[in-house]
Design a protein around this motif. Structure first.
Motif, PDB file in Angstrom:
ATOM      1  N   GLY A  31      72.904  37.925 -47.362  1.00 51.38           N
ATOM      2  CA  GLY A  31      72.055  37.051 -48.146  1.00 51.38           C
ATOM      3  C   GLY A  31      70.764  36.685 -47.434  1.00 51.38           C
ATOM      4  N   ASN A  32      69.800  36.261 -48.225  1.00 49.96           N
ATOM      5  CA  ASN A  32      68.511  35.832 -47.703  1.00 49.96           C
ATOM      6  C   ASN A  32      68.656  34.469 -47.030  1.00 49.96           C
ATOM      7  OD1 ASN A  32      65.718  35.751 -47.266  1.00 49.96           O
ATOM      8  ND2 ASN A  32      65.335  34.793 -49.244  1.00 49.96           N
ATOM      9  N   ASN A  33      68.036  34.315 -45.885  1.00 55.98           N
ATOM     10  CA  ASN A  33      68.071  33.052 -45.135  1.00 55.98           C
ATOM     11  C   ASN A  33      69.494  32.611 -44.787  1.00 55.98           C
ATOM     12  OD1 ASN A  33      65.253  32.831 -45.225  1.00 55.98           O
ATOM     13  ND2 ASN A  33      65.330  31.775 -47.178  1.00 55.98           N
ATOM     14  N   GLU A  34      70.367  33.582 -44.504  1.00 57.29           N
ATOM     15  CA  GLU A  34      71.765  33.269 -44.186  1.00 57.29           C
ATOM     16  C   GLU A  34      72.155  33.648 -42.761  1.00 57.29           C
ATOM     17  OE1 GLU A  34      74.077  31.678 -45.965  1.00 57.29           O
ATOM     18  OE2 GLU A  34      72.715  31.357 -47.641  1.00 57.29           O
ATOM     19  N   LEU A  35      71.293  34.336 -42.017  1.00 59.03           N
ATOM     20  CA  LEU A  35      71.641  34.786 -40.673  1.00 59.03           C
ATOM     21  C   LEU A  35      71.759  33.585 -39.734  1.00 59.03           C
ATOM     22  CD1 LEU A  35      70.174  37.845 -38.869  1.00 59.03           C
ATOM     23  CD2 LEU A  35      70.564  35.744 -37.629  1.00 59.03           C
ATOM     24  N   SER A  36      72.967  33.431 -39.147  1.00 57.21           N
ATOM     25  CA  SER A  36      73.226  32.301 -38.244  1.00 57.21           C
ATOM     26  C   SER A  36      73.640  32.734 -36.851  1.00 57.21           C
ATOM     27  CB  SER A  36      74.306  31.399 -38.826  1.00 57.21           C
ATOM     28  OG  SER A  36      73.799  30.684 -39.919  1.00 57.21           O
ATOM     29  N   ALA A  37      73.904  34.020 -36.634  1.00 58.85           N
ATOM     30  CA  ALA A  37      74.241  34.547 -35.314  1.00 58.85           C
ATOM     31  C   ALA A  37      74.006  36.053 -35.348  1.00 58.85           C
ATOM     32  CB  ALA A  37      75.683  34.239 -34.942  1.00 58.85           C
ATOM     33  N   ILE A  38      73.757  36.629 -34.176  1.00 56.75           N
ATOM     34  CA  ILE A  38      73.487  38.067 -34.115  1.00 56.75           C
ATOM     35  C   ILE A  38      73.945  38.611 -32.768  1.00 56.75           C
ATOM     36  CG2 ILE A  38      71.113  37.629 -33.368  1.00 56.75           C
ATOM     37  CD1 ILE A  38      70.313  40.206 -34.896  1.00 56.75           C
ATOM     38  N   LYS A  39      74.512  39.816 -32.792  1.00 49.98           N
ATOM     39  CA  LYS A  39      74.875  40.538 -31.576  1.00 49.98           C
ATOM     40  C   LYS A  39      73.947  41.739 -31.453  1.00 49.98           C
ATOM     41  CE  LYS A  39      79.728  39.274 -31.328  1.00 49.98           C
ATOM     42  NZ  LYS A  39      81.118  39.767 -31.266  1.00 49.98           N
ATOM     43  N   ALA A  66      73.008  36.069 -29.813  1.00 48.58           N
ATOM     44  CA  ALA A  66      72.337  34.830 -30.174  1.00 48.58           C
ATOM     45  C   ALA A  66      73.243  34.009 -31.086  1.00 48.58           C
ATOM     46  CB  ALA A  66      71.006  35.121 -30.847  1.00 48.58           C
ATOM     47  N   SER A  67      73.736  32.910 -30.565  1.00 47.77           N
ATOM     48  CA  SER A  67      74.607  32.019 -31.328  1.00 47.77           C
ATOM     49  C   SER A  67      73.790  31.169 -32.290  1.00 47.77           C
ATOM     50  CB  SER A  67      75.371  31.103 -30.375  1.00 47.77           C
ATOM     51  OG  SER A  67      74.452  30.242 -29.722  1.00 47.77           O
ATOM     52  N   THR A  68      74.492  30.453 -33.147  1.00 43.22           N
ATOM     53  CA  THR A  68      73.827  29.539 -34.069  1.00 43.22           C
ATOM     54  C   THR A  68      73.006  28.509 -33.310  1.00 43.22           C
ATOM     55  OG1 THR A  68      75.564  29.852 -35.718  1.00 43.22           O
ATOM     56  CG2 THR A  68      74.206  27.882 -35.938  1.00 43.22           C
ATOM     57  N   SER A  69      73.562  27.946 -32.230  1.00 43.21           N
ATOM     58  CA  SER A  69      72.818  26.927 -31.481  1.00 43.21           C
ATOM     59  C   SER A  69      71.563  27.521 -30.839  1.00 43.21           C
ATOM     60  CB  SER A  69      73.698  26.243 -30.433  1.00 43.21           C
ATOM     61  OG  SER A  69      74.156  27.179 -29.489  1.00 43.21           O
ATOM     62  N   PHE A  70      71.635  28.772 -30.368  1.00 43.46           N
ATOM     63  CA  PHE A  70      70.442  29.416 -29.810  1.00 43.46           C
ATOM     64  C   PHE A  70      69.385  29.584 -30.896  1.00 43.46           C
ATOM     65  CE2 PHE A  70      67.893  33.210 -29.101  1.00 43.46           C
ATOM     66  CZ  PHE A  70      67.337  32.937 -27.865  1.00 43.46           C
ATOM     67  N   LEU A  71      69.790  30.101 -32.063  1.00 46.05           N
ATOM     68  CA  LEU A  71      68.826  30.296 -33.148  1.00 46.05           C
ATOM     69  C   LEU A  71      68.269  28.958 -33.632  1.00 46.05           C
ATOM     70  CD1 LEU A  71      70.498  33.206 -35.142  1.00 46.05           C
ATOM     71  CD2 LEU A  71      68.537  33.319 -33.595  1.00 46.05           C
ATOM     72  N   GLU A  72      69.093  27.921 -33.648  1.00 46.88           N
ATOM     73  CA  GLU A  72      68.597  26.588 -34.018  1.00 46.88           C
ATOM     74  C   GLU A  72      67.543  26.113 -33.023  1.00 46.88           C
ATOM     75  OE1 GLU A  72      72.007  24.012 -34.393  1.00 46.88           O
ATOM     76  OE2 GLU A  72      72.421  24.716 -36.418  1.00 46.88           O
ATOM     77  N   SER A  73      67.770  26.371 -31.729  1.00 46.49           N
ATOM     78  CA  SER A  73      66.798  25.945 -30.713  1.00 46.49           C
ATOM     79  C   SER A  73      65.461  26.660 -30.883  1.00 46.49           C
ATOM     80  CB  SER A  73      67.353  26.166 -29.307  1.00 46.49           C
ATOM     81  OG  SER A  73      67.339  27.541 -28.961  1.00 46.49           O
ATOM     82  N   LYS A  74      65.486  27.850 -31.471  1.00 48.06           N
ATOM     83  CA  LYS A  74      64.264  28.625 -31.725  1.00 48.06           C
ATOM     84  C   LYS A  74      63.745  28.406 -33.144  1.00 48.06           C
ATOM     85  CE  LYS A  74      64.381  30.657 -27.733  1.00 48.06           C
ATOM     86  NZ  LYS A  74      63.414  30.326 -26.710  1.00 48.06           N
ATOM     87  N   LYS A  75      64.406  27.490 -33.879  1.00 44.76           N
ATOM     88  CA  LYS A  75      64.074  27.207 -35.282  1.00 44.76           C
ATOM     89  C   LYS A  75      64.182  28.470 -36.131  1.00 44.76           C
ATOM     90  CE  LYS A  75      61.211  23.208 -34.187  1.00 44.76           C
ATOM     91  NZ  LYS A  75      62.303  22.355 -33.967  1.00 44.76           N
ATOM     92  N   PHE A  76      65.269  29.248 -35.891  1.00 47.40           N
ATOM     93  CA  PHE A  76      65.480  30.493 -36.619  1.00 47.40           C
ATOM     94  C   PHE A  76      66.872  30.594 -37.233  1.00 47.40           C
ATOM     95  CE2 PHE A  76      61.704  32.975 -36.278  1.00 47.40           C
ATOM     96  CZ  PHE A  76      61.910  33.988 -37.204  1.00 47.40           C
ATOM     97  N   ASN A  77      67.607  29.515 -37.302  1.00 47.41           N
ATOM     98  CA  ASN A  77      68.894  29.547 -37.983  1.00 47.41           C
ATOM     99  C   ASN A  77      68.667  29.466 -39.489  1.00 47.41           C
ATOM    100  OD1 ASN A  77      71.708  29.503 -38.355  1.00 47.41           O
ATOM    101  ND2 ASN A  77      71.691  27.288 -38.484  1.00 47.41           N
ATOM    102  N   ASN A  78      69.262  30.384 -40.215  1.00 49.95           N
ATOM    103  CA  ASN A  78      69.168  30.437 -41.685  1.00 49.95           C
ATOM    104  C   ASN A  78      67.729  30.535 -42.186  1.00 49.95           C
ATOM    105  OD1 ASN A  78      71.965  30.315 -42.012  1.00 49.95           O
ATOM    106  ND2 ASN A  78      71.963  28.089 -42.066  1.00 49.95           N
ATOM    107  N   THR A  79      66.914  31.349 -41.503  1.00 55.35           N
ATOM    108  CA  THR A  79      65.531  31.555 -41.962  1.00 55.35           C
ATOM    109  C   THR A  79      65.152  33.030 -42.081  1.00 55.35           C
ATOM    110  OG1 THR A  79      64.595  31.502 -39.750  1.00 55.35           O
ATOM    111  CG2 THR A  79      64.737  29.393 -40.904  1.00 55.35           C
TER     112      THR A  79
END
Length: 101
Positions: A31-39, A66-79
């Motif tokens: 889904g769009n804007n649903e990525l919350s973690a990536i390997k 990249a965990s959810t908390s890492f992506l959140e710190s980069k303002k990239f969780n669910n974007t």
């Protein structure tokens, strides 16, 4: 193996990308804007974009889980609305030249 994206923090719906390429919003099965973690395995580089056509803000990841908390710190969780996956080669740099003597 390849790049794996997740809706949750390495859980929930996942999508595996084996081939390098450009993946638009229509290609994101999670889904769009649903990525919350990536390997991102060794030998790959991934660029995440918040725009649908590889535009807007971007985040580059190399050999990272990249965990959810890492992506959140980069303002990239669910974007993420599009992403580029590339294979890269490792380069070794030496401080002193080896002369063989």
């Amino acid at each position: 193996s390849g790049v794996v994206i997740f809706q949750g923090d390495f859980s929930g719906t996942a999508q595996n990308f084996i081939e390098p390429g450009n993946y638009a919003v229509k290609d994101l099965k999670i889904g769009n804007n649903e990525l919350s973690a990536i390997k991102v395995p060794e030998g790959y580089r991934v660029t995440l974009y918040d725009g649908e056509a590889f535009s807007g803000r971007s985040l580059v990841l190399d050999e990272t889980n990249a965990s959810t908390s890492f992506l959140e710190s980069k303002k990239f969780n669910n974007t993420t609305s599009s992403l580029e996956i590339a294979r890269v080669q490792r380069v070794q740099v030496y401080e002193d030249a080896f002369t063989g003597t």
